[in-house]
Design an enzyme around this catalytic site. Structure first.
Site, mmCIF file in Angstrom:
data_model
loop_
_atom_site.group_PDB
_atom_site.id
_atom_site.type_symbol
_atom_site.label_atom_id
_atom_site.label_comp_id
_atom_site.label_asym_id
_atom_site.label_seq_id
_atom_site.Cartn_x
_atom_site.Cartn_y
_atom_site.Cartn_z
ATOM 1 N N GLY A 11 -10.463 10.704 53.910
ATOM 2 C CA GLY A 11 -11.889 10.584 53.310
ATOM 3 C C GLY A 11 -12.658 11.800 54.025
ATOM 4 N N ARG A 72 -5.874 12.122 48.905
ATOM 5 C CA ARG A 72 -4.609 11.487 49.596
ATOM 6 C C ARG A 72 -3.621 11.607 48.810
ATOM 7 N NH1 ARG A 72 -9.247 7.165 50.916
ATOM 8 N NH2 ARG A 72 -9.629 7.759 53.088
ATOM 9 N N SER A 73 -2.293 11.800 49.402
ATOM 10 C CA SER A 73 -1.283 12.195 48.700
ATOM 11 C C SER A 73 0.075 11.464 48.991
ATOM 12 C CB SER A 73 -0.761 13.604 48.615
ATOM 13 O OG SER A 73 0.363 13.905 48.057
ATOM 14 N N GLY A 102 -8.269 12.748 59.412
ATOM 15 C CA GLY A 102 -8.259 11.703 60.019
ATOM 16 C C GLY A 102 -6.626 11.481 60.377
ATOM 17 N N ASP A 103 -6.251 10.527 60.946
ATOM 18 C CA ASP A 103 -4.970 10.448 61.439
ATOM 19 C C ASP A 103 -3.873 10.472 60.387
ATOM 20 O OD1 ASP A 103 -5.563 7.840 60.336
ATOM 21 O OD2 ASP A 103 -4.827 6.537 61.767
ATOM 22 N N THR A 125 -13.673 12.543 60.466
ATOM 23 C CA THR A 125 -13.434 11.260 60.103
ATOM 24 C C THR A 125 -14.813 10.393 60.402
ATOM 25 O OG1 THR A 125 -12.627 8.916 60.102
ATOM 26 C CG2 THR A 125 -11.906 10.365 61.462
ATOM 27 N N ASP A 127 -15.040 7.534 61.034
ATOM 28 C CA ASP A 127 -14.660 6.385 61.731
ATOM 29 C C ASP A 127 -14.558 6.524 63.351
ATOM 30 O OD1 ASP A 127 -14.220 5.447 59.239
ATOM 31 O OD2 ASP A 127 -12.056 5.203 59.264
ATOM 32 N N ASP A 129 -12.124 6.984 65.128
ATOM 33 C CA ASP A 129 -10.907 6.379 65.579
ATOM 34 C C ASP A 129 -9.595 7.234 65.963
ATOM 35 O OD1 ASP A 129 -10.616 7.165 63.210
ATOM 36 O OD2 ASP A 129 -9.693 5.435 62.338
ATOM 37 N N ARG A 171 -12.742 1.205 58.443
ATOM 38 C CA ARG A 171 -11.531 0.758 58.376
ATOM 39 C C ARG A 171 -11.099 -0.178 59.414
ATOM 40 N NH1 ARG A 171 -8.091 3.714 54.928
ATOM 41 N NH2 ARG A 171 -8.986 5.480 55.238
ATOM 42 N N ILE A 250 -22.314 5.299 50.952
ATOM 43 C CA ILE A 250 -23.575 6.071 51.180
ATOM 44 C C ILE A 250 -23.362 6.709 52.954
ATOM 45 C CG2 ILE A 250 -24.845 4.100 52.375
ATOM 46 C CD1 ILE A 250 -27.270 5.284 51.221
#
Ligand code: F6P
Length: 319
Positions: A11, A72-73, A102-103, A125, A127, A129, A171, A250
């Site tokens: 993301g 994202r793969s 991110g992770d 990210t 998040d 996190d 998330r 947003i």
């Protein structure tokens, strides 16, 4: 090391462009050649890679999203996919890769490093996190987007004497909800890390109403469940006029805050320094305002912890 690559993955987050800029400029400053990989790991496997110059990253520090695009793969999670990616980089002579994400993205970086291809992770990210860093790039901007949105919702909530459930991203992490809850003075913050019974939320709303409160704001982290469902239950249980706002994507866009631009610049530059020293398999981060780096496998083995003191404080200040 003479040639390095950089990609953004997962993301997107405001400040990713500032991080790409820092990587490119710092690399060129140290006379490295730097290559931008487009579309994350998907583009890496396809060889969608272009040499970047100083001017390639001009005028992007203030822009949201990522000029390198993101994806994202599934294929990259396989051994064959990772080998393909390494071959693409070896063809060009790239010897190290910086992964901004991110992770999920760091798991890819970990795998490539284990296969002998040094990678450095830069946490990007909204998040917040990721263990091993106090902040991730994009969190501050997303937080401010939420804070501005909730301020606006509060205006109309007061006019109409309504209860609002505002669902925010994150998330499985409650950081955005918790920080926004404190910053917006929300009546209730509901996060996945701390169970909060529906009855106690309803009790608090009713007590507020009895005290003459004109509106209530509940900030709910998406990891807890659907804000729409939660709002329905609240209205059924309390008979309060209730509305729901799902802030959605947003929160992922917009010009990065000053903090995120500075953070991205510091972390992107540190990632280049590590590769220059021949070091791979690390994640860069910020702790107590000092740029640090950690073993990427250690980071992935840990779970990010939300600040429970802040959670307690949010509850104490919203009695
Ligand atoms: O990880 C960032 C994030 O925005 C999360 O907060 C959210 O759960 C997820 O990505 C949404 O992903 P997508 O953009 O694929 O819908």
């Amino acid at each position: 090391m003479k040639k390095i690559g950089v990609l953004t993955s997962g993301g997107d987050a405001p400040g990713m462009n500032a991080a790409v800029r820092a990587v490119v400029r710092k690399a060129i400053y140290h006379e490295l050649e730097v290559y931008g990989v487009y579309n994350g790991y998907e583009g890496l496997m396809e060889g969608n890679i272009k040499k970047m110059e100083l001017g390639s990253v001009g005028d992007i520090i203030q822009r949201g999203g990522t000029i390198l695009y993101s994806a994202r793969s599934e294929e990259f999670k396989t051994d064959a996919g990772q080998q393909k990616a390494i071959e693409q980089m070896r063809k060009i002579g790239i010897e190290g890769l910086i992964v901004i994400g991110g992770d999920g993205s760091f798991r890819g970086a970990e795998k490539l490093t284990q296969k002998g291809f040094p990678c450095i992770g830069v946490p990007g990210t909204i998040d917040n996190d990721i263990p091993g860093t106090d902040y991730t790039i994009g969190f501050d901007t997303a937080l401010n987007t939420i804070v501005n949105a909730v301020d606006k919702i509060r205006d109309t909530a007061t006019s109409h004497e309504r209860t609002y459930v505002i669902e925010v991203m994150g998330r499985d992490a409650g950081d955005l909800a918790l920080w926004a809850g404190l910053a917006n003075g929300a009546e209730t913050v509901i996060i996945p890390e701390q169970e909060e019974s529906f009855e106690s939320v309803v009790g608090k709303l009713k007590r507020g109403q009895e005290r003459g409160k004109k509106h209530s704001i509940i900030i709910l982290a998406e990891g807890v469940g659907s804000g729409v469902e939660y709002g329905k239950r609240i209205e059924e249980e309390t008979n309060m006029d209730t509305r729901v706002t799902v802030l959605g994507h947003i929160q992922r866009g917009g010009s990065p805050s000053g903090y995120d631009r500075v953070l991205a610049s510091r972390l992107g530059a540190k990632a280049v320094d590590l590769l220059l020293d021949g070091i791979g398999g690390r994640m860069v981060g910020i702790e107590n305002n000092i740029v640090v780096d950690h073993d990427i496998s250690d980071v992935l083995a840990k779970k990010h912890a939300v600040n429970m003191n802040m959670y307690k404080l949010a509850n104490q200040l919203s009695i």
